[in-house]
Write an enzyme that holds these catalytic residues in place. Structure first.
Site, PDB file in Angstrom:
ATOM      1  N   ASP A 381       0.984  -1.138   0.015  1.00  0.00           N
ATOM      2  CA  ASP A 381       0.022  -0.018  -0.012  1.00  0.00           C
ATOM      3  C   ASP A 381       0.824   1.208   0.050  1.00  0.00           C
ATOM      4  O   ASP A 381       2.014   1.118   0.189  1.00  0.00           O
ATOM      5  CB  ASP A 381      -0.989   0.065   1.169  1.00  0.00           C
ATOM      6  CG  ASP A 381      -1.792   1.051   1.301  1.00  0.00           C
ATOM      7  OD1 ASP A 381      -2.327   1.685   0.274  1.00  0.00           O
ATOM      8  OD2 ASP A 381      -2.405   1.300   2.335  1.00  0.00           O
ATOM      9  N   GLU A 384       2.920   5.003  -4.024  1.00  0.00           N
ATOM     10  CA  GLU A 384       2.679   5.848  -5.167  1.00  0.00           C
ATOM     11  C   GLU A 384       4.135   6.615  -5.171  1.00  0.00           C
ATOM     12  O   GLU A 384       4.508   7.033  -6.273  1.00  0.00           O
ATOM     13  CB  GLU A 384       1.497   6.813  -4.936  1.00  0.00           C
ATOM     14  CG  GLU A 384       0.145   6.305  -4.898  1.00  0.00           C
ATOM     15  CD  GLU A 384       0.043   5.470  -3.910  1.00  0.00           C
ATOM     16  OE1 GLU A 384       0.438   5.381  -2.845  1.00  0.00           O
ATOM     17  OE2 GLU A 384      -0.887   4.377  -4.207  1.00  0.00           O
ATOM     18  N   ASP A 477      -9.248   3.530  -2.118  1.00  0.00           N
ATOM     19  CA  ASP A 477     -10.122   3.988  -1.147  1.00  0.00           C
ATOM     20  C   ASP A 477     -11.489   4.606  -1.863  1.00  0.00           C
ATOM     21  O   ASP A 477     -11.744   5.767  -2.034  1.00  0.00           O
ATOM     22  CB  ASP A 477      -9.572   5.294  -0.172  1.00  0.00           C
ATOM     23  CG  ASP A 477      -8.180   4.638   0.486  1.00  0.00           C
ATOM     24  OD1 ASP A 477      -8.090   3.446   0.550  1.00  0.00           O
ATOM     25  OD2 ASP A 477      -7.668   5.414   1.069  1.00  0.00           O
TER      26      ASP A 477
HETATM   27  O1  MIG Z   1      -3.756   6.321   4.501  1.00  0.00           O
HETATM   28  O2  MIG Z   1      -3.276   1.008   5.834  1.00  0.00           O
HETATM   29  O3  MIG Z   1      -5.799   2.145   0.329  1.00  0.00           O
HETATM   30  O4  MIG Z   1      -6.931   0.098   2.068  1.00  0.00           O
HETATM   31  O5  MIG Z   1      -6.805   0.264   4.865  1.00  0.00           O
HETATM   32  C1  MIG Z   1      -4.600   5.212   4.660  1.00  0.00           C
HETATM   33  C2  MIG Z   1      -4.608   1.901   5.851  1.00  0.00           C
HETATM   34  C3  MIG Z   1      -3.530   3.947   4.376  1.00  0.00           C
HETATM   35  C4  MIG Z   1      -4.863   3.248   2.496  1.00  0.00           C
HETATM   36  C5  MIG Z   1      -5.335   2.076   1.773  1.00  0.00           C
HETATM   37  C6  MIG Z   1      -6.363   1.207   2.535  1.00  0.00           C
HETATM   38  C7  MIG Z   1      -5.861   0.775   4.010  1.00  0.00           C
HETATM   39  C8  MIG Z   1      -5.251   1.991   4.758  1.00  0.00           C
HETATM   40  N1  MIG Z   1      -4.183   2.993   3.940  1.00  0.00           N
END
Ligand code: MIG
Length: 773
Positions: A381, A384, A477
């Site tokens: 996650d 980017e 999200d």
């Molecule tokens: O700023 O890890 O898209 O699926 O639950 C949020 C916490 C960071 C973004 C992800 C989301 C995840 C969340 N992450």
């Protein structure tokens, strides 16, 4: 100010490339080549010299192009088809592609004509209408602040590839820019009859795919950028995730409830709170005192465990990952040598420089302790990369360049060996869109290295063209609202048409509170999406399948059971994606490219060639209108037949949604299981939906579901055909078992035709069988 290149003079051939030079200053080169018979490349260089240093490919193999690419996975020397075409012929094939190139002092642009009937698809993960014609937007990966909506200009994964389709003749072609910096795309926005793509820097490389069908374009595009390797079968099941399940006890409760209440489920996911204050590769030992025990209990229940890992590495001199990275200089630095830092969950962080293979190898090996404890797969996650301290100030509609790494970070890539495996050092500005993909690659390659006999499963949020080689993608999200069910369809169809077949959205919606009806309709959408995971943000009401009681719980269960019944069909589609690049979730135009109406359908999708799913996306709706393309269609639930070629309204009580089977097709299915590998698929049911005078053929693909033996051909292919001619109904089954034999006693053959249902059981394993019904 752009100057269009003109007065090109042919200079000759250099290796495989045909080179033209501009007559006037500034001197530029256009170098074109034909790869295979339907893939062409032209590159524009702001130089009067053709650079001919060798380069290395994303998969580590050698290439013969004089530049480095993160996107391309197949080098020139591996394209054989063109043979010995005469120079004059090659030049005449390339010439139409020498038009539309333009140069400005700091930018380069390619402009291609848009035919009057042409629609534009692909372009990766984007909100809004499926056809991108008339729109302009940047290709630049960001974490859009608080989710995404119709006006979000760019998201986590962008792909500089489009497919142009002219509906009047059904012809498709494709264009890819091999560029990982920002691309400004204009698909007929400022000039209605032109598509342009603009980049900064000194080189612009474009590939052209000649089609002529959408399937051909995808095949050609994925031959160049690579295809998804077969994922483990369990990853195709239903997944349950939450930000965050907070303890070992809670994980046990969720898994046990899934089993007690008969909700098919193959995996539970751990979000960031399992860690010790967001340090990657650690556990919070007070809430997760015995991960090994927890995971072995899950495995005994037929569940898998997936853990999240972000790139942001906490600056903490007592933290081993930070120490190692500093000691070996693995983190990203500015050109002046200063470390790049940004705030994410752990506080101030540094970020691994995944452009270097030595860093990817290091990172890949960091997964070892988690794997030893039994973790099955990884979720990447925030890659980017997202930097949240800036996120707070971000206005995504106006600003797309903040909340990530600085442009002037210098990725070291091959460092002092610029012609080696990673190519020359590159500014973040030109590398940005590759960052997430290269993190996923480090993870994928690490998993493969650490567990060489199992198929890795990696889920990534960020990526670009070629990410399908390493990971599945979810769209980040979304929000628990009706509009997001509708929005998911064109978005995921375009992602599939950009080469990434394994894709899905958060079932139930991430931000905001879900409710029973919304959750069920989301599950009905997700039930036939390639990736099927329920996920929810912190602070929201729970949205596990049982959270809203009846009748919602039963309706959720039955949607997911439908997926599990169809697993043999889905598995075969995953294999098709792995071998030809075909999407699993397909826009209607994929199979009906000349059908004007089908080309405009954004609220329904095909699953392979035989199923058409039309989810409900309005609160309170118990019916909706659906466009069925030409032919006959069978209602999946009732078996009723409908003529295609128009719109019809179909009822959809809470526990069902409009789902159709194309006539003259064969659908394999199995019994419902609580997890995909619970039992062998027994019996295997082959349901033939037939017109009264029809022929259907199908090849079922099966393998062991987890090892890499399929790459050596260990698989079972079962050819099935069904012929109906008045009262004669014949089904033929021919088994080809090649080092893999499905454990199976019998086939159940069902034929629906002309309002009748015929049925027979046949003993499996006879090789070739002819069955008269
Ligand atoms: O700023 O890890 O898209 O699926 O639950 C949020 C916490 C960071 C973004 C992800 C989301 C995840 C969340 N992450």
């Amino acid at each position: 100010m752009f100057t269009e290149l003109s007065k090109l003079s042919f200079q000759g051939t250099f290796g495989r490339e045909y080179v033209w030079q501009t007559a006037k200053k500034p001197n530029c080169l256009l170098a074109g080549t034909i790869l295979g018979s339907q893939v062409l490349r032209v590159r524009l260089l702001r130089s009067s010299r053709l650079d001919n240093t060798r380069y290395q490919l994303a998969d580590g193999g050698a290439g013969t192009l004089p530049y480095h690419s993160w996107i391309v996975a197949k080098g020139d020397e591996q394209w054989h088809e063109t043979g010995q075409l005469e120079e004059a012929i090659v030049r005449s094939i390339l010439e139409p592609y020498l038009q539309g190139w333009a140069i400005a002092p700091d930018a380069l642009r390619l402009t291609r004509p848009l035919a009057s009937e042409e629609r534009v698809f692909g372009l990766g993960e984007r909100t809004g209408t499926m056809n991108k014609r008339g729109q302009a937007f940047p290709i630049w990966n960001i974490d859009p602040h608080k989710g995404h909506g119709p006006r979000t200009v760019t998201m986590y994964t962008s792909i500089p590839f489009y497919l142009g389709l002219t509906l009047n003749d059904g012809r498709a072609h494709g264009v890819l820019l091999d560029h990982t910096g920002r691309v400004d795309v204009d698909m007929g926005n400022s000039n209605g009859s032109a598509a342009s793509m603009t980049v900064q820097g000194d080189s612009l490389i474009a590939y052209f795919f000649t089609g002529p069908t959408p399937a051909d374009v995808l095949k050609q595009y994925t031959e160049l950028t690579g295809r998804m390797p077969m994922p483990p079968r369990w990853s195709m099941g239903h997944h349950q995730c939450r930000w965050s399940y907070l303890s070992q006890k809670q994980i046990h409760q969720i898994a046990t409830r899934m089993r007690e209440r008969n909700h098919p489920c193959d995996a539970i996911w751990l979000d960031i709170d399992y860690t010790d204050e967001y340090r990657n590769f650690t556990w919070n030992t007070s809430t997760f005192p015995d991960p090994e025990q927890m995971i072995s209990e899950l495995h005994a229940q037929g569940m898998h465990l997936v853990t999240i890992i972000d790139p942001g590495t906490k600056i903490d001199k007592h933290y081993a990952v930070y120490q190692q990275g500093i000691e070996h200089d693995y983190f990203c630095r500015f050109q002046n040598g200063e470390l790049f830092t940004g705030t994410v969950w752990p506080g101030a962080c540094v970020f691994p420089d995944y452009s270097q293979s030595r860093v990817r190898d290091w990172w890949g090996n960091l997964y070892q302790p988690l794997l030893q404890q039994g973790v099955d797969a990884m979720w990447n996650d925030m890659n980017e990369p997202a930097v949240t301290n800036l996120l707070v100030h971000d206005e995504p509609t106006a600003e797309t360049k903040t909340n990530t790494m600085s442009d002037d970070v210098l990725h070291q890539a091959g460092r002092e060996q610029p012609t080696g495996i990673d190519g020359p050092p590159t500014l973040h500005k030109f590398y940005h869109n590759a960052y997430g993909m290269e993190m996923a690659r480090a993870t994928y390659e690490g998993l493969l290295h650490l567990r060489p006999d199992s198929r890795p499963f990696v889920l990534t949020r960020s990526g670009t063209a070629g990410v399908q080689r390493y990971a599945a993608l979810w769209t980040g999200d979304n929000t628990s609202q009706w509009a997001d069910i509708l929005m998911a369809m064109p978005m995921c169809m375009n992602i599939g048409m950009s080469g990434v077949a394994f894709v899905g959205v958060d079932i139930g919606g991430f931000w905001g509170a879900s409710n029973g009806e919304l959750l069920v309709r989301f599950a009905q959408l997700g039930a036939l999406m390639p990736f099927c995971r329920n996920h929810n943000a912190m602070g929201n009401p729970d949205q596990e399948p049982w959270s809203f009681g009846e009748p919602f719980e039963s309706a959720y269960r039955s949607a997911i059971e439908t997926r599990y019944r169809l697993m043999p069909y889905l598995y075969t589609l995953f294999h098709e994606a792995a071998s030809s690049g075909a999407p699993i979730m397909r826009p209607l135009y994929y199979h009906y490219p000349q059908d004007e109406q089908a080309g405009g359908v954004e609220d329904a999708f095909l699953v392979g060639e035989s199923l058409l799913s039309a989810p409900i996306y309005e609160q309170g709706a118990t019916s909706r209108s659906v466009y069925l393309p030409a032919g006959i269609w069978f209602d999946y639930w009732t078996g009723d037949e409908y003529p295609g070629g128009g719109w019809n309204t179909f009822t959809a009580p809470l526990e069902r949604w409009p789902l159709f089977i194309r006539a003259n097709s064969i659908l394999p299915s199995g019994p419902v299981m609580q997890f995909v590998d619970q039992y062998p698929t027994e019996p295997l049911t082959l349901t033939c939906h037939m017109a009264t005078d029809g022929l259907a053929t199908y090849t079922l693909y099966e393998d062991d579901g987890n090892s890499l033996a399929y790459q050596q051909g260990a698989s079972a292919r079962t050819d099935i055909s069904c012929r109906v001619l008045k009262d004669f109904v014949t089904v033929e089954i021919e088994e080809h078992f090649d080092n893999y034999r499905p454990s199976r006693e019998e086939y159940e053959v069902i034929v629906h035709t002309g309002g009748r249902t015929l049925q027979k059981k046949v003993q499996a394993g006879q090789g070739k069988m002819v069955i008269r019904l």
